[in-house]
Design a protein around this motif. Structure first.
Motif, PDB file in Angstrom:
ATOM      1  N   LYS A   1       0.848  -1.192   0.000  1.00 55.95           N
ATOM      2  CA  LYS A   1       0.000   0.000   0.000  1.00 55.95           C
ATOM      3  C   LYS A   1       0.883   1.241   0.000  1.00 55.95           C
TER       4      LYS A   1
ATOM      5  N   ILE B   1     -12.810  -1.266  -1.142  1.00 57.96           N
ATOM      6  CA  ILE B   1     -12.699  -0.220  -0.125  1.00 57.96           C
ATOM      7  C   ILE B   1     -13.907   0.716  -0.167  1.00 57.96           C
TER       8      ILE B   1
ATOM      9  N   LEU C   1     -16.416  -0.718   2.165  1.00 54.95           N
ATOM     10  CA  LEU C   1     -16.069  -0.389   3.548  1.00 54.95           C
ATOM     11  C   LEU C   1     -16.414   1.056   3.863  1.00 54.95           C
ATOM     12  N   GLN C   2     -16.244   1.937   2.888  1.00 53.03           N
ATOM     13  CA  GLN C   2     -16.534   3.354   3.119  1.00 53.03           C
ATOM     14  C   GLN C   2     -18.022   3.601   3.348  1.00 53.03           C
TER      15      GLN C   2
ATOM     16  N   ALA D   1     -10.541   3.098   5.309  1.00 54.38           N
ATOM     17  CA  ALA D   1     -10.901   1.887   4.569  1.00 54.38           C
ATOM     18  C   ALA D   1      -9.709   1.354   3.783  1.00 54.38           C
ATOM     19  N   PHE D   2      -8.894   2.264   3.221  1.00 51.25           N
ATOM     20  CA  PHE D   2      -7.691   1.851   2.495  1.00 51.25           C
ATOM     21  C   PHE D   2      -6.692   1.168   3.423  1.00 51.25           C
TER      22      PHE D   2
ATOM     23  N   TYR E   1      -8.053  -2.434   4.750  1.00 49.71           N
ATOM     24  CA  TYR E   1      -8.299  -3.531   3.820  1.00 49.71           C
ATOM     25  C   TYR E   1      -7.194  -4.578   3.951  1.00 49.71           C
TER      26      TYR E   1
ATOM     27  N   SER F   1      -5.776  -8.216  -1.175  1.00 49.86           N
ATOM     28  CA  SER F   1      -5.142  -7.522  -2.308  1.00 49.86           C
ATOM     29  C   SER F   1      -4.239  -8.469  -3.086  1.00 49.86           C
TER      30      SER F   1
END
Length: 650
Positions: A425, A539, A542-543, A561-562, A565, A570
């Motif tokens: 990420k 994501i 999730l948001q 959310a990012f 995750y 991923s």
């Protein structure tokens, strides 16, 4: 007309026409006729002799009030439950405390009644036990005590039940102890009523049941074995019925279905199909119906001239299926060729075409932009029936507040033990600007910095974010052991993206001993980017679990959310990308490939291989012929693809 009491006669024939006021004359005369029959007279003489043998057996002080009424009255006076033994004491003693007869005194004081419900002789009854209330009337004026409706059928029959086999009632026998039997029956009924209903019901309540075809055949074979010359001995049907827990008439019906030769026959209770015949549907007509006329079950049923229920049964049985059709990008011949060339570029050169395998893709960073909205136009909630409906409002559904984010994601890395040492990420960057407020309002004073989305995103904005945000994040988070290796940033062909040889970007990307380069994915191919393939939708789901009210809250929710995750998911998106590339090479010329685009569709076994081995990828050994054909379509592209691969492997 004189009444029965006023006649003062024992001649039954003279009682006709002089019945009580509450009974109609016709009914009373019918009763008198019954009492005059020889059978009734015989019973009357027998009971008269029985009473004469024990004249003091019927003496008590209760009068016309029932034992039940006495019991309830005693419980009200003492404010507690009383036993039938106490009621017997109360109703068989005079006011001075003496018993009404020597017989009653002898029965209470010197005798201990025995019970046989447990199969033991001489077992004493617990006289201090508090029984349950055995009356269903409030006043109790029903004569002798009786059980409530729920257990009335559970009282053992004195002539049939094995619980009272020891009692032999002979009205002419002087040893007949009426009071002893009365107390014995009452105590037995109390214990049975105090048992749990489920346990009692299992023993005494017979439930009707249906026999299936296998049981019917087994019962018939058993009857056939016990038969003699085509006839059953007495008691066999009852024995078989008890074995299968059914009534005798059920076994009789099974036996009467046999033929005269006494061979095995079909005794099943359902023969062949039953009910009306199913509607026959010509499935070939479905293909002739235009697609726009079969978009719903109702429209398909109307076109086939059948009911909607029949169409629904076809769907549930798997004869027809539901298909969601999405519009896909139109690919020209050049687009098709570039997609195949791009898929070939991520294969190991030495493995082509016999045993093709994908490269690790660890040095590729996928970047893309995505709009994140404050809320959706329509949302579904699960609520209580009496719960108030929520109200969501905004100035215009076409202008919901939104923010564009630039996301950079690489493939995460794990060691041999499965422990993560690089999440992949790189970062998520909101395309916003901060301006001071021009005037004072109820929310802030003038001069306070406000977060506002960038209205127009162009090449200059993307270049500035790449240089000022993305490149510093890559240099900060990238594994130090791979600092000198080429790092490829993959972007799409949007007009706002910078050129691959942008001078300012190349200058900053080559600083600090890093070799960061740009690469474009094939045109009209969002499925070649892991962000569009599944990461953005993940994501975003999730948001939407949060409810931001301002731009700053929306940014915080998306960033959270990012970060939250899971990296394992991923990784699965990268494996999905490889599956997508395989389908592209199979299709060869279009986007009509069907893959399990959901990241959760990958098996746990594949995920384990991916984590435990650095070079593990999707196996392409069975697709070597597809790879060879794709190389022929690329017409000499293999040399250029090998050059790109060499850059990746440096």
């Amino acid at each position: 007309m004189l009444s029965v009491d006023e006649l003062k006669t024992r001649d039954m024939a003279k009682l006709k026409g002089h019945g009580p006021a509450g009974i109609r004359a016709k009914v009373w005369d019918g009763l008198v006729d019954i009492w005059l029959t020889p059978e009734w007279q015989k019973k009357s003489e027998a009971t008269k002799r029985s009473r004469a043998t024990a004249p003091d057996a019927m003496l008590h002080t209760r009068g016309s009030i029932s034992f039940g009424a006495h019991k309830k009255k005693m419980e009200a006076e003492q404010n507690q439950k009383v036993s039938w033994r106490d009621v017997y004491h109360k109703t068989h003693k005079k006011k001075n405390g003496e018993f009404v007869s020597e017989r009653s005194k002898h029965f209470v004081v010197n005798q201990a009644p025995t019970r046989s419900s447990q199969g033991e002789e001489g077992q004493k009854i617990d006289l201090n036990a508090t029984p349950v209330d055995c009356f269903d009337d409030e006043d109790g004026e029903q004569g002798n005590p009786h059980l409530p409706i729920s257990v009335v059928n559970l009282v053992p029959d004195l002539n049939m039940s094995s619980n009272f086999e020891e009692f032999e009632f002979d009205l002419n026998n002087e040893s007949f102890e009426q009071d002893e039997v009365l107390i014995e029956v009452e105590e037995e009924a109390e214990e049975m009523a105090s048992q749990p209903i489920s346990n009692v019901g299992e023993i005494h309540v017979k439930k009707l049941r249906m026999m299936n075809n296998e049981e019917c055949k087994a019962a018939y074979n058993m009857l056939l074995q016990k038969s003699r010359n085509g006839r059953l001995p007495k008691g066999v049907m009852h024995e078989v019925a008890s074995l299968f827990s059914v009534c005798d008439s059920t076994i009789q019906r099974i036996w009467y279905r046999r033929n005269h030769n006494n061979v095995v026959v079909d005794v099943s209770h359902k023969k062949g199909n039953c009910g009306r015949k199913r509607v026959q549907v010509d499935l070939d007509k479905i293909c002739d119906i235009p697609l726009n006329q079969r978009s719903t079950l109702h429209s398909l049923a109307y076109a086939l001239k059948i009911s909607k229920a029949t169409t629904y049964r076809l769907l549930k049985s798997g004869v027809i299926r539901r298909h969601s059709n999405a519009i896909k990008p139109l690919l020209k011949e050049g687009n098709m060729k570039s997609r195949i060339e791009f898929c070939l570029s991520v294969l190991e050169p030495c493995s082509i075409p016999r045993d093709p395998i994908f490269i690790g893709m660890y040095n590729i960073i996928h970047i893309d932009e995505k709009w994140f909205y404050m809320t959706k136009r329509s949302r579904n909630y699960y609520m209580l029936v009496d719960e108030e409906d929520p109200i969501r409002s905004c100035k215009s559904k076409n202008f919901i507040d939104k923010v564009m984010f630039l996301v950079a994601l690489a493939r995460s890395r794990f060691d041999a033990q499965g422990c993560e040492f690089f999440s992949g990420k790189i970062g998520i960057f909101p395309l916003v600007m901060y301006e001071p407020a021009k005037r004072t309002s109820v929310n802030r004073v003038a001069g306070t910095l406000e977060t506002k989305p960038i209205a127009s995103v162009n090449k200059e904005v993307i270049r500035s974010f790449l240089i000022q945000k993305v490149l510093p994040a890559i240099k900060e988070k990238w594994p130090r052991e791979d600092t000198g290796c080429p790092i490829i940033i993959q972007q799409d062909n949007a007009r706002t993206h910078i050129d691959l040889d942008d001078a300012e970007f190349c200058r900053v990307a080559s600083e600090d001993a890093f070799d960061i380069r740009l690469m474009c994915q094939p045109p009209n191919s969002p499925d070649m980017n892991v962000l569009d393939l599944g990461f953005f939708s993940a994501i975003q789901s999730l948001q939407y679990k949060e409810s931001p009210k301002t731009i700053d809250e929306l940014i915080g929710v998306v960033v959270k959310a990012f970060e939250d995750y899971p990296t394992i998911n991923s990784n699965r998106i990268f494996l999905t990308l490889q599956l997508c590339m395989i389908e592209v090479m199979k299709a060869k010329d279009s986007t009509s490939n069907s893959i399990a685009s959901s990241t959760t569709s990958l098996s746990s076994e594949s995920s384990t291989i991916f984590i435990s081995s650095e070079s593990s990828t999707i196996d392409l050994s069975s697709e070597s012929s597809i790879i060879a054909f794709s190389i022929d379509l690329s017409s000499g592209y293999l040399t250029r693809a090998s050059t790109v691969l060499c850059i990746f492997k440096k």
